[in-house]
Design an enzyme around this catalytic site. Structure first.
Site, PDB file in Angstrom:
ATOM      1  N   LYS A 205       0.830  -1.201   0.000  1.00  0.00           N
ATOM      2  CA  LYS A 205       0.000   0.000   0.000  1.00  0.00           C
ATOM      3  C   LYS A 205       0.870   1.259   0.000  1.00  0.00           C
ATOM      4  O   LYS A 205       2.093   1.206   0.137  1.00  0.00           O
ATOM      5  CB  LYS A 205      -0.930  -0.012   1.209  1.00  0.00           C
ATOM      6  CG  LYS A 205      -1.916  -1.171   1.233  1.00  0.00           C
ATOM      7  CD  LYS A 205      -2.781  -1.200  -0.004  1.00  0.00           C
ATOM      8  CE  LYS A 205      -3.978  -2.133   0.111  1.00  0.00           C
ATOM      9  NZ  LYS A 205      -3.616  -3.549   0.309  1.00  0.00           N
ATOM     10  N   THR A 206       0.221   2.422  -0.129  1.00  0.00           N
ATOM     11  CA  THR A 206       0.947   3.695  -0.201  1.00  0.00           C
ATOM     12  C   THR A 206       1.855   3.879   1.003  1.00  0.00           C
ATOM     13  O   THR A 206       3.009   4.297   0.878  1.00  0.00           O
ATOM     14  CB  THR A 206      -0.047   4.862  -0.306  1.00  0.00           C
ATOM     15  OG1 THR A 206      -0.879   4.660  -1.465  1.00  0.00           O
ATOM     16  CG2 THR A 206       0.684   6.188  -0.432  1.00  0.00           C
TER      17      THR A 206
END
Length: 428
Positions: A205-206
């Site tokens: 994820k980011t």
């Protein structure tokens, strides 16, 4: 005209695109501080001060609340655990229906099954890939207890319309914002737009801490129910004085101090990491503008996209060659690309065979369920068209890419789409 690499020409890239790595000295120092403390976790499944976890877990929760402007944040060991706890906290149970997206990670739908409810799949919007108020409304019945709306690929759904619909029907909404930390909808942070929001800290994820998740809400009672489900609820309800016992069967969804320490440092980096994704997405869109047979990502008005991935729709009828051939040609140029995202969830064996818990088929065969199950192919035509025919996607915009990397992606797409006629006749 340059010969396509798939046909023997030189590829645009001879080296792989850089990997995404957001970890640095800050995370290393935070981990070392935890190791020096000798406290790797401080949760106890008993009604003591340690029921709510250690110093770093609680510090992460307070930092998350401050960053996203939400009253309550509950950390867990995964976004999946957050979804399960959210459904449990809302009191969903056997005989209920939960409206979900068919085009997302499987846990978004399984969260209903875990509590004996039946997932009901609504179709997605072809532009945003999210559920809409209209597609949801078509699936609401007297048995609908909750809706799980996914901000797919990092773009928030149209939550004002969805929440207005849900309020009219007295239905609770969970926002699965695993892919969109930092995105905004009409000035408000994605993840805070529904009754409960869920963020992911999974490794790709980011921002991440390897594995982890955060559930957020404005309602103190819902937050406390999620904390109970996170940590062996049944063992503490008596000394705590809890009397509303529905779904207070607990699990071990607890986050460690190391994960919390890493996540706290990652949260500080989120604005810069998101800004890089947004800049790369804008640069790539400019580089791909005007190419034949594709539609670039659509961003709703008053939305700041989270850009988990960059999703392109390909029109095989216009291009004259199958999507799979275009994908092969791009990969030959050194540019990764995925075809479709996930198979529509209702086509998975669990739904097709209606077997989940026990050999009898619970919850699909539960006698108290009065609805009609429908998991046939064709149920969600837009989803099926996107998956089987149209969608091409990849992580083309992450913060580890340089402008030159982004330009090479655009160059490869331009090269392939500019010479589609050369690919005519190749097998799919």
């Amino acid at each position: 005209m340059r010969k396509l690499a798939l046909l023997g020409g030189n590829p645009v890239r001879s080296t792989p695109l850089p990997t995404y790595n957001t970890l640095g000295a800050e995370e290393r120092a935070a981990v070392n501080a935890v190791l020096d403390s000798a406290v790797l976790s401080q949760f106890l499944g008993a009604w003591t001060p340690d029921f709510y976890g250690g110093q770093r877990v609680q510090a992460l929760e307070r930092a998350w609340e401050a960053h996203f402007g939400i009253a309550h944040a509950v950390s867990m060991n995964s976004a999946t655990s957050c979804l399960y706890a959210a459904v449990g906290a809302l009191g969903v149970g056997p005989g209920d229906e939960v409206i979900v997206s068919p085009y997302t990670m499987s846990a978004s739908a399984v969260a209903a099954v875990v509590y004996g409810a039946v997932p009901v799949f609504a179709d997605i919007d072809p532009a945003t890939f999210c559920l809409t108020a209209d597609t949801i409304a078509a699936r609401i019945t007297p048995r609908t207890r909750a809706i799980i709306v996914v901000d797919l690929f990092g773009q928030p759904a149209d939550f004002d319309a969805i929440m207005a619909l849900a309020r009219r029907h007295d239905i609770k909404v969970i926002e699965d914002n695993a892919q969109g930390p930092g995105a905004r909808y009409r000035g408000r942070p994605a993840g805070t737009l529904a009754d409960i929001g869920v963020f992911s800290l999974n490794y790709h994820k980011t921002i991440h801490c390897g594995e982890g998740g955060i559930a957020v809400c404005a309602d103190a009672r819902l937050a406390e129910r999620m904390r109970l489900i996170r940590n062996h609820a049944e063992a503490v309800v008596k000394p705590k004085g809890e009397t509303e016992l529905v779904n207070l069967v607990g699990f071990n969804y607890r986050m460690t101090e190391i994960e919390a320490a890493i996540a706290a440092e990652q949260l500080k980096k989120l604005p810069l990491l998101l800004a890089a994704r947004q800049a790369n997405a804008a640069r790539l869109s400019a580089g791909l503008a005007g190419l034949p047979a594709i539609t670039l990502p659509f961003v709703q008005a008053e939305v700041e996209h989270g850009w988990y991935v960059y999703a392109i729709k390909y029109d095989a009828a216009s291009g004259g060659v199958p999507r799979s051939v275009v994908a092969r040609a791009l990969r030959a140029e050194g540019i990764p690309v995925g075809e479709g995202y996930v198979e529509p969830l209702y086509l998975q064996p669990m739904y097709q065979q209606r077997i989940a818990f026990g050999s009898g088929g619970f919850p699909f065969s539960y006698p108290g369920y009065q609805g009609k199950l429908d998991y046939a192919r064709g149920l969600c035509p837009t989803t099926e068209r996107m998956h089987f025919d149209s969608l091409l996607y990849a992580d083309y915009v992450h913060a580890g890419l340089s402008e030159a990397d982004v330009d090479s992606i655009a160059e490869a797409w331009t090269k392939v789409l500019g010479q589609l006629a050369q690919l005519s006749g190749l097998p799919a």
